[in-house]
Design a protein around this motif. Structure first.
Motif, short mmCIF file in Angstrom:
data_model
loop_
_atom_site.label_atom_id
_atom_site.label_comp_id
_atom_site.label_asym_id
_atom_site.label_seq_id
_atom_site.Cartn_x
_atom_site.Cartn_y
_atom_site.Cartn_z
N PRO A 1 32.80 36.85 36.15
CA PRO A 1 32.72 37.09 34.71
C PRO A 1 33.78 36.28 33.97
N ARG B 1 42.28 41.71 35.73
CA ARG B 1 41.03 42.48 35.73
C ARG B 1 39.88 41.72 36.37
N ASP C 1 29.35 33.78 36.07
CA ASP C 1 28.25 34.74 36.01
C ASP C 1 27.74 34.76 34.58
N ARG D 1 27.60 37.87 32.43
CA ARG D 1 28.83 38.63 32.10
C ARG D 1 29.83 37.70 31.41
N SER E 1 35.51 47.10 30.93
CA SER E 1 34.52 48.18 31.04
C SER E 1 33.12 47.68 30.71
N ARG E 2 33.01 46.73 29.79
CA ARG E 2 31.69 46.21 29.43
C ARG E 2 31.19 45.17 30.43
N LEU E 3 32.10 44.45 31.05
CA LEU E 3 31.70 43.45 32.04
C LEU E 3 31.61 44.01 33.45
N GLY E 4 32.03 45.26 33.62
CA GLY E 4 31.93 45.89 34.92
C GLY E 4 32.94 45.42 35.92
N THR E 5 34.17 45.13 35.43
CA THR E 5 35.24 44.72 36.33
C THR E 5 36.35 45.75 36.27
N GLY E 6 37.29 45.63 37.19
CA GLY E 6 38.44 46.52 37.20
C GLY E 6 39.69 45.76 37.55
#
Length: 378
Positions: free
Chosen positions: A157, A183, A228, A231, A362-367
């Motif tokens: 992302p 992140r 990606d 994302r 949170s919107r891209l689905g990462t941590g």
């Protein structure tokens, strides 16, 4: 050196509000690695704030000292120290180029040195960063810095960090890139100032809509194998226009956006409407503006400071207009008591960026990334 300290903690030289703001930005950059507090104060102590040449000379000297330390550290094999010094040097060179009435040759010299420091940092970063050129207009290419979050074979992302007019992308190397990296998000830093090889920016502004720059930036990222394309987020830094909002309105490829959401356009339109009405010319709501703003379909975050240029109740009112029939619009107001409340959050960028990048993640689905398990380039 005489200065005033107001109730909001602003350091101010009454005769130069513009340089006072730039000095506050430099101080705030210390917590992100873009300066040191001691160097800022030492440099300021030598400056005659009524003399732009003096401002340029002193910040250039401080930048040169950091740049020299960077090369010395590199020669000794101390890459971490070299990178840190180059980041501070590029920020000090940027400050040296800041005065609006500075002689063009001095401004060019400072900008050239700043970009050289940025290139040295990217070249020796791990993973290595890139200086990229993005076609835009026939006589005006966009220059950007691409920083992969970590060495990986799969697409990652990405967040596009783009500056409002007057904001330089070099600042994002220390201000925003670490927040993305931690992140697991790669970063493309870009501004609309070009590579200074084509049309002068002032001439461009008179004939070109800035929002047209957004599409080629997205096209560039979509064409990369390591991105990606499902994302990709965008962050508009500076908040002094709505060109990012206009640029993403009809582009469905964005997964998330952090910008003013069109509030600045709404505010200016309302102001002009009142002016025209007082002159007897009844102008109404612009259908085009309304249509553009309502076509931003990706999740949207709007952050604003309680001491910014627009009053928070006005921002809330305008944001409510944007939120009609929307499912994911977040408005975050940083109040005076917590700082990050100035225009563009320049008084505490760290606090704002932590919130912003948590939202983007949170919107891209990462941590958060576990660094000890990330492959590194040799």
């Amino acid at each position: 050196m005489r200065f005033d300290l107001n109730r909001d903690g602003w350091i101010c030289w009454p005769e130069r509000e513009d340089l006072s703001l730039e000095f506050m930005r430099l101080l705030a950059a210390a917590q992100e690695g873009g300066s040191t507090v001691s160097e800022c104060w030492l440099t300021a102590s030598r400056i005659d704030f009524t003399d732009d040449d003096c401002w340029y000379d002193e910040w250039s000297k401080t930048a040169d000292a950091n740049n020299d330390r960077g090369f010395a550290a590199f020669a000794a094999g101390n890459l971490v120290t070299a990178r840190s010094n180059w980041l501070r040097a590029l920020n000090y060179y940027s400050a040296a180029a800041y005065p609006f009435d500075l002689a063009p040759d001095k401004q060019r010299a400072a900008v050239s040195a700043m970009r050289e420091c940025a290139a040295n940092y990217l070249r020796h970063r791990r993973p290595r960063g890139e200086v990229v050129s993005i076609p835009w207009l026939s006589e005006f290419a966009l220059q950007g810095y691409y920083l992969p979050a970590h060495a990986t074979k799969g697409p990652a992302p990405v967040v596009i960090c783009i500056g409002e007019p007057g904001h330089r992308k070099e600042e994002y190397l220390f201000k925003l890139a670490p927040h993305a990296f931690e992140r697991g998000i790669s970063l493309l830093a870009v501004d609309v100032l070009g590579d200074e090889t084509g049309l002068p920016f002032e001439q461009l502004m008179r004939h070109q809509k800035l929002e047209s720059a957004i599409e080629p930036v997205m096209d560039y990222l979509v064409g990369r194998d390591d991105v990606d394309d499902g994302r990709i987020a965008i962050l508009g830094d500076g908040w002094s226009s709505s060109f990012v909002a206009r640029g993403i309105a009809y582009d469905p490829r964005f997964a998330a956006a952090v910008c003013d959401g069109g509030i600045w356009d709404l505010h200016e339109q309302a102001f002009l409407k009142r002016r025209m009405a007082s002159a007897g010319d009844d102008t109404g709501w612009s259908p085009e503006t309304s249509r553009i703003l309502r076509n931003i379909r990706c999740p949207l975050l709007i952050t604003v400071g309680g001491r910014g240029w627009l009053k928070t109740d006005r921002v809330t009112e305008l944001a409510d207009q944007l939120g009609v029939d929307r499912r994911d619009v977040t408005l975050k107001i940083f109040e005076r008591a917590e700082t990050a409340a100035a225009q563009g959050h320049i008084d505490n960028p760290t606090l704002a960026n932590e919130f912003i990048f948590d939202w983007i993640a949170s919107r891209l689905g990462t941590g958060c990334v576990s660094f000890d398990r990330q492959p590194q380039e040799s």
